[in-house]
Design an enzyme around this catalytic site. Structure first.
Site, PDB file in Angstrom:
ATOM      1  CE  LYS A  26      10.844  61.597 -87.402  1.00 51.24           C
ATOM      2  NZ  LYS A  26       9.746  61.686 -88.643  1.00 51.24           N
TER       3      LYS A  26
ATOM      4  NE  ARG B 133       8.142  55.802 -86.191  1.00 56.28           N
ATOM      5  CZ  ARG B 133       9.050  56.043 -86.817  1.00 56.28           C
ATOM      6  NH1 ARG B 133      10.191  56.103 -86.510  1.00 56.28           N
ATOM      7  NH2 ARG B 133       9.007  56.444 -88.267  1.00 56.28           N
TER       8      ARG B 133
ATOM      9  NE  ARG C 172      12.539  59.757 -97.338  1.00 58.75           N
ATOM     10  CZ  ARG C 172      12.338  59.764 -95.947  1.00 58.75           C
ATOM     11  NH1 ARG C 172      12.806  60.823 -95.258  1.00 58.75           N
ATOM     12  NH2 ARG C 172      11.651  59.118 -95.394  1.00 58.75           N
TER      13      ARG C 172
ATOM     14  NE  ARG D 268      12.861  55.047 -95.836  1.00 57.37           N
ATOM     15  CZ  ARG D 268      12.500  55.573 -94.857  1.00 57.37           C
ATOM     16  NH1 ARG D 268      13.408  56.628 -94.414  1.00 57.37           N
ATOM     17  NH2 ARG D 268      11.667  55.456 -93.937  1.00 57.37           N
TER      18      ARG D 268
ATOM     19  NE  ARG E  77       7.175  55.556 -93.781  1.00 59.98           N
ATOM     20  CZ  ARG E  77       7.672  56.140 -94.685  1.00 59.98           C
ATOM     21  NH1 ARG E  77       7.405  55.858 -95.760  1.00 59.98           N
ATOM     22  NH2 ARG E  77       8.710  57.031 -94.289  1.00 59.98           N
TER      23      ARG E  77
HETATM   24  P1  AMP Z   1      11.908  56.135 -90.284  1.00 57.55           P
HETATM   25  O1  AMP Z   1      13.167  55.993 -90.957  1.00 57.55           O
HETATM   26  O2  AMP Z   1      11.921  56.866 -88.946  1.00 57.55           O
HETATM   27  O3  AMP Z   1      10.546  56.809 -91.045  1.00 57.55           O
HETATM   28  O4  AMP Z   1      11.400  54.914 -89.838  1.00 57.55           O
HETATM   29  C1  AMP Z   1      11.084  53.828 -91.087  1.00 57.55           C
HETATM   30  C2  AMP Z   1      10.512  52.612 -90.230  1.00 57.55           C
HETATM   31  O5  AMP Z   1      11.227  51.787 -89.288  1.00 57.55           O
HETATM   32  C3  AMP Z   1       8.957  52.688 -89.561  1.00 57.55           C
HETATM   33  O6  AMP Z   1       7.838  52.798 -90.417  1.00 57.55           O
HETATM   34  C4  AMP Z   1       8.846  51.545 -88.683  1.00 57.55           C
HETATM   35  O7  AMP Z   1       8.379  50.265 -89.362  1.00 57.55           O
HETATM   36  C5  AMP Z   1      10.424  51.369 -88.371  1.00 57.55           C
HETATM   37  N1  AMP Z   1      10.844  52.232 -86.764  1.00 57.55           N
HETATM   38  C6  AMP Z   1      11.593  53.085 -86.959  1.00 57.55           C
HETATM   39  N2  AMP Z   1      11.520  53.637 -85.709  1.00 57.55           N
HETATM   40  C7  AMP Z   1      10.668  52.931 -84.921  1.00 57.55           C
HETATM   41  C8  AMP Z   1       9.981  52.876 -83.444  1.00 57.55           C
HETATM   42  N3  AMP Z   1      10.590  53.838 -82.738  1.00 57.55           N
HETATM   43  N4  AMP Z   1       9.163  51.988 -83.212  1.00 57.55           N
HETATM   44  C9  AMP Z   1       8.750  51.147 -84.003  1.00 57.55           C
HETATM   45  N5  AMP Z   1       9.179  51.124 -85.275  1.00 57.55           N
HETATM   46  C10 AMP Z   1      10.149  52.054 -85.707  1.00 57.55           C
END
Ligand code: AMP
Length: 370
Positions: A194, A269, A308, A314, A326
């Protein structure tokens, strides 16, 4: 994607050229079945029906005649008040079957006038064929014999229909929208690509990219209150509570209100985030145009994320248990959003396996239709 502006209003694509063509053709063939034995006279009501009538006649398979009229309303000089007249009808219609061709019937006002005028003529039969019909606002008891498409009460233009004289030349149908932005939800499990795709698309379409994950990580790095709050959830791969995430997202949108639109990446989400987003955007006269979901098999995702994790730093990318958690969060809480957007006809899947460019092209092909 291609919202157009006419005078001071915005219109967005609604019914494709192909769908309109198919509807006109089917209508012509349906009418033809009923007039095998005679030569009907088609009467197009100007101005709106000129394009519909032209295409209809082209598809009409047997002999027919065609004429056009204009309905004119005069301020009556006698006690009857307004007088309606058809101008341009010079043919002798005695004993002929007359089929009115209308672009659209909504309240039925025009149709009523047409019936009133023809009821005193010595014709054989009067039928009405309309390309579009709005059943929700039709107020009359009059028969409509042939209907192309029934549509909700939307203000539409194109294919002959206008908004203050503009828009008649469009070959597909557009509808009035208060929405000026193009807002895309980029969707897919962790590792689907994404973020990478958003980087390309934001330049191509001049959109603002909001990644909730990135905003959280920025806050963690800068040790803000929000960052401290989010960190414990994120490190484990759990979702940050909705209220926190929604407030943060709204603040990010508010910072960019003059944008062409947004790519939401990692948001919504959960269903309550999706509902909050709709409510928040609709207060601004805006909405989500579509959710585009990148589809990638889970094994490829795990490999991509571990790879990654070697460079991203991360913590949630470096451990397969956290990665699996996740996915679990995605499958139990997030994947249901597919239904949320499908119910609004706004869900579009895109194959997320291939080169970056191939995938960008697949997504662009979808955005171009929104
Ligand atoms: P990402 O970079 O999109 O993979 O997000 C990493 C982490 O950020 C996720 O595993 C959640 O802990 C938190 N996070 C990101 N977006 C959301 C969201 N819309 N709702 C809740 N937690 C989020």
């Amino acid at each position: 994607m291609s919202i157009i502006k006419l005078h001071n209003n915005y219109f967005k694509p609604y019914i494709s050229k192909e769908k309109v063509d198919e509807t006109v053709k089917n209508l012509a063939l349906e009418v033809a079945k009923d007039f095998k034995e005679e030569i009907p006279v088609f009467v197009g009501i100007l101005n709106g029906s000129f394009m519909f009538a032209a295409d209809f006649i082209r598809h009409y398979p047997t002999a027919c005649e065609v004429s056009f009229v204009k309905l004119k309303s005069y301020d009556g000089t006698n006690s009857t008040g307004n007088v309606d007249q058809l101008i341009g009808l010079n043919e002798d219609l005695t004993n002929r079957s007359v089929i009115i061709l209308e672009d659209i019937v909504d309240t039925g006002g025009t149709l009523q006038k047409i019936y009133d005028i023809f009821k005193n003529q010595p014709i054989k039969t009067l039928k009405v064929a309309t390309l579009f019909f709005k059943p929700d606002v039709f107020k009359k008891e009059l028969p409509i014999d042939y209907i192309g498409l029934s549509i909700p009460d939307e203000f539409i233009i194109g294919f002959g229909m206008d908004y203050n004289n503009l828009g008649r030349n469009l070959s597909s149908i557009y509808k009035l929208t208060t929405q000026k932005m193009t807002n895309i939800v980029l969707f897919g499990p962790p590792g689907a690509g994404k973020g990478t795709q958003a980087e390309h698309l934001k330049t191509k379409y001049n959109l603002v990219h909001i990644s909730t994950g990135d905003v959280f990580r920025y806050n963690i790095k800068n040790e803000t209150d929000l960052g401290m709050l989010a960190k414990s959830y994120m490190d484990k791969g759990d979702l940050v509570p909705d209220e926190v995430t929604i407030n943060m997202l709204e603040a990010e949108v508010d910072k960019n209100l003059d944008a062409n639109g947004f790519i939401f990446d990692g948001f919504p989400r959960t269903t309550s985030q999706a509902e909050a987003l709709d409510a928040f955007l609709s207060k601004k006269g805006e909405g989500i145009n579509g959710m585009i979901a990148l589809e990638v098999p889970e094994d490829i995702l795990v490999a991509r994320l571990l790879e990654r994790g070697k460079t991203s730093g991360r913590p949630d990318d470096q451990d397969e248990t956290k990665i699996r958690n996740r996915f679990n969060e995605y499958n139990t809480k997030t994947a249901i959003l597919k239904d949320y957007y499908t119910n609004q006809n706004k869900y579009f899947g895109a194959d997320g396996v291939g080169s970056i460019e191939e995938i960008t092209n697949r997504i662009s092909a979808i955005i171009d239709t929104l």
